[in-house]
Design a protein around this motif. Structure first.
Motif, short mmCIF file in Angstrom:
data_model
loop_
_atom_site.label_atom_id
_atom_site.label_comp_id
_atom_site.label_asym_id
_atom_site.label_seq_id
_atom_site.Cartn_x
_atom_site.Cartn_y
_atom_site.Cartn_z
N SER A 218 0.82 -1.20 0.00
CA SER A 218 0.00 0.00 0.00
C SER A 218 0.86 1.26 0.00
O SER A 218 0.61 2.19 -0.76
CB SER A 218 -0.93 -0.02 1.21
OG SER A 218 -1.71 1.14 1.25
N TYR A 219 1.91 1.27 0.82
CA TYR A 219 2.81 2.43 0.82
C TYR A 219 3.44 2.61 -0.55
O TYR A 219 3.65 3.73 -1.01
CB TYR A 219 3.91 2.27 1.87
CG TYR A 219 3.41 2.17 3.29
CD1 TYR A 219 2.34 2.95 3.71
CD2 TYR A 219 3.98 1.31 4.20
CE1 TYR A 219 1.88 2.86 5.00
CE2 TYR A 219 3.53 1.20 5.50
CZ TYR A 219 2.47 1.98 5.89
OH TYR A 219 2.01 1.88 7.17
N LEU A 221 2.24 2.19 -3.30
CA LEU A 221 1.34 2.83 -4.25
C LEU A 221 1.18 4.31 -3.92
O LEU A 221 0.30 4.98 -4.45
CB LEU A 221 -0.02 2.15 -4.23
CG LEU A 221 -0.06 0.73 -4.80
CD1 LEU A 221 -1.39 0.06 -4.48
CD2 LEU A 221 0.16 0.74 -6.29
N GLY A 222 2.01 4.80 -3.04
CA GLY A 222 1.93 6.21 -2.68
C GLY A 222 0.84 6.51 -1.68
O GLY A 222 0.38 7.64 -1.59
N LYS A 223 0.43 5.49 -0.94
CA LYS A 223 -0.65 5.71 0.02
C LYS A 223 -0.07 6.13 1.36
O LYS A 223 1.02 5.70 1.75
CB LYS A 223 -1.45 4.41 0.20
CG LYS A 223 -2.19 4.00 -1.05
CD LYS A 223 -3.27 4.99 -1.38
CE LYS A 223 -3.94 4.64 -2.69
NZ LYS A 223 -5.07 5.51 -2.98
N THR A 224 -0.84 6.93 2.07
CA THR A 224 -0.40 7.35 3.39
C THR A 224 -0.70 6.25 4.40
O THR A 224 -1.39 5.29 4.12
CB THR A 224 -1.15 8.62 3.83
OG1 THR A 224 -2.54 8.33 3.82
CG2 THR A 224 -0.87 9.77 2.91
N SER A 227 -4.55 6.03 5.01
CA SER A 227 -5.40 5.32 4.06
C SER A 227 -5.04 3.84 4.02
O SER A 227 -5.88 3.01 3.72
CB SER A 227 -5.38 5.94 2.67
OG SER A 227 -4.12 6.15 2.21
#
Lengths: 339, 314
Positions: A218-219, A221-224, A227
């Motif tokens: 998830s990280y 994919l540029g996710k915080t 999220s």
């Protein structure tokens, strides 16, 4: 048995003719006996002891259930469930258990609503952030302390807190200016402490079982962080949260000490003030546990039949919650993560 | 859609040599006995063509996308860096394979390219990584990771539907959520690029974890492609897959290469040989040798490289 099995072994006389087939119970028993012949005596004794203990526990549980079933069904009636209790010593006029049932339901809802966000939030923080390390460890051991505290201790501590003038909004101020400190809200707040450990532990274990690379995916994919927690982690741990919550609800429904101390010991639900829902929450009442305690011969006594019926209903509620646990725990294989 | 569907791509047509259709069975730890059946028994799979033939026909590599400059990574208090002053270019339209024995720092190097290494407690970085002329330290983290996306060793779809797995990557960190209908074309495009669309299009609401391992990995590739990255990082993407799925993924890498730069870490020398244009051989944190695939495997300059690709150690 119609299931296709291995080619029938030459069965030793007894089982073969009985029409039960090569895999019938007699054949199985024969094989078991043949196997046991090779066992050591100490092993045999150990196995026998394990059987005795296991069956013994089953017998105990079954007799509790059976006794309550017989006693409960004898006195239980629809009438009893839907009429309000009356404070009367005359048993034909003391009414039903509607209010205690409602009280138990309100108690479970209030306690769970308070416990759920706190416990899940604490578990998320401990597992996903957990820095500084010493603070995370302290949180974990404090929750263990709460889990180990007898509920009567929690109850009197709660009474001490909720009788402070600052806390008057959670119950009401009696004539003469003293804060009463007893209400569904105050009891529910303390009840949440009973439920927090099981929800916290179940959520934490579920979070710990999520492989690290899933978070990284998830990280990556540029996710915080947030999220990732919301969209990936929370859906993954939902079965764990559900299991812990159902367990906690069962504990709330079954607790007596907090109810006796903190719910005001009125037989009926007595709302406080005019606001409909809030009035009920800040008012007093009873639950099935306090009803059983007050009416059983072991407690104050006057209505053992109704106590049995109420105990039976309580048992049903707790068993239903336990059934929920196993349903929630039976994970959908399609949503179960591989390690 | 501007791009042609990847399914129609069939390199077998340009391949006159029939014997090349059969791979030598990949040297792998798993399911060796299944490898020979790959070709004969599964007509549904793509024809197996060595990408190296196509590669020979391609023009030289494009412009430089990513430059790793004197990069060193330290873990904790360890005096020796896990990656020691490595300098490497990554070009557009190329597959760069990082090879080397376990613990040589290739995964660490890969994870530093999208700054995922910073999640590891105690990891420190020296040196620069430049993406299209910009130092990646100057880029916003979420932005960087969408430009340099990643596929992991274990297929790790999120526990949601196939659609949502890809859509999750697409949804920006914004307050307004785009609707399903708005997202569908982009989800479809990503799934097509990953060669998964035909297999899953009938039911996108199926839980992703019901897919097979190889399909899950291609879903992860679709997810990584959905954000339209410039560089795709792959950390041993086939090591948890069976030979058939491995072949499919290698084919996919081969097709994707024209559109973006790929950096792949692999333990499998045959795989590096099949998919890579350039290979970097690392040993104990040092970059020992870097060069075009054929050269590095056929005429290695360094003694260490010769031993490793020759199978003397590793």
């Amino acid at each position: 048995m119609s299931t296709p099995t291995l080619p029938a072994r030459p069965a030793g006389g007894a089982g073969a003719g009985a029409g039960s087939g090569a895999n019938g119970p007699r054949e199985r028993l024969r094989r078991l006996r043949a196997e046991l012949r090779h066992w050591r005596v100490t092993d045999l004794i150990g196995v026998a002891a394990a059987w005795v203990v296991g069956i013994g526990l089953c017998v105990v549980a079954a007799s509790i259930l059976g006794y309550m079933l017989v006693q409960g069904l004898r006195y239980l009636s629809l009438d009893l469930l839907v009429t309000q209790p009356e404070p009367s010593l005359n048993q034909t006029r003391s009414g039903g258990i509607l209010d205690p049932i409602l009280g138990t339901v309100i108690m479970v809802i209030v306690g769970t609503l308070i416990a759920l966000p706190l416990a899940v939030g604490a578990a998320l923080w401990v597992v996903e952030f957990g820095r500084p390390r010493w603070l995370a460890r302290t949180v974990e051991s404090m929750i263990e302390v709460i889990a180990g505290s007898p509920s009567i201790v929690i109850a009197i501590f709660g009474l001490a807190i909720f009788q402070l003038p600052l806390m008057s909004w959670m119950s009401f101020t009696a004539d003469g200016g003293a804060v009463f400190g007893r209400s569904f809200l105050t009891a529910g707040a303390m009840m949440s402490l009973i439920a927090i450990p099981s929800i916290f532990t179940a959520t934490r274990e579920a979070l710990l079982s999520i492989p690290q690379h899933l978070r990284e995916a998830s990280y990556a994919l540029g996710k915080t962080r947030w999220s990732t927690i919301r969209a990936v982690l929370l859906p993954s741990v939902r079965p764990g949260i559900a299991t812990g919550t159902a367990l906690g609800m069962g504990r709330i429904a079954g607790d007596t000490a907090i109810i006796v101390v903190l719910l005001g010991a009125t037989l009926r639900i007595e709302p406080e003030g005019g606001v409909p829902l809030w009035g009920t929450l800040t008012g007093t009442g009873s639950t099935l546990t306090s009803y059983v305690y007050n009416n059983s011969p072991a407690g104050e006594g006057g209505a053992p039949e109704k106590a049995y019926a109420a105990a039976f209903v309580l048992l049903l509620i707790v068993l239903a919650l336990n059934a929920l646990v196993s349903i929630a725990g039976r994970r959908d294989p399609a949503r179960t993560l591989q390690k | 859609m501007s791009r042609p569907a990847t399914e129609s791509h069939d390199p077998a047509g340009s391949d006159g040599d029939g014997t090349r259709g059969a791979y030598p069975p990949p040297v792998r730890r798993i399911a060796l006995d299944r490898a020979p059946t790959v070709v004969a028994d599964d007509p549904a799979e793509r024809p197996l063509v060595s990408p190296s033939i196509e590669r020979a026909l391609r023009p030289a590599t494009g412009r430089e996308r990513l430059r790793i400059d004197e990069l060193s990574i330290f873990y904790g208090d360890a005096p020796k860096p896990a990656v020691n002053a490595v300098t490497l270019p990554v070009h557009e339209g190329e597959v760069l394979a990082l090879i080397g024995p376990s613990g040589c720092g290739k995964t660490t190097l890969l994870r530093s390219l999208n700054r995922l290494i910073e999640l590891t407690p105690g990891a420190r970085r020296q040196g620069r990584i430049v993406l299209d002329g910009e130092d990646i330290d100057g880029l916003e983290m979420t932005r960087l990771r969408r430009r340099v996306s990643m596929v992991f060793q274990q297929p790790n779809p999120f526990p949601m539907s196939i659609f949502d797995n890809v859509a999750y990557a697409l949804r920006e960190q914004s307050r307004k959520r785009p609707s399903k209908r708005d997202l569908l074309p982009r989800v479809e495009h990503a799934l097509r690029r990953a060669g998964l669309w035909d297999e899953v299009s009938h039911d996108l609401s199926r839980p992703a974890l019901r897919l097979s391992g190889g399909q899950q990995q291609r879903l992860c590739i679709a997810r990584a492609l959905a954000v339209e990255p410039e560089v795709l990082l792959m950390d041993e993407p086939c090591s948890a897959l069976d030979p058939i799925s491995t072949t499919v993924i290698e084919q996919l890498i081969h097709e994707l290469r024209s559109e973006l730069a790929i950096v792949i870490v692999t333990h499998n020398l045959q795989q590096a040989r099949r998919v890579a244009d350039n290979v970097a051989f690392m040993y104990l944190g040092d970059l020992i040798e870097y060069g075009p695939t054929e050269e590095l495997f056929e005429r290695p300059r360094a003694e260490r490289t010769r031993e490793y690709v020759g199978g003397t150690f590793g």
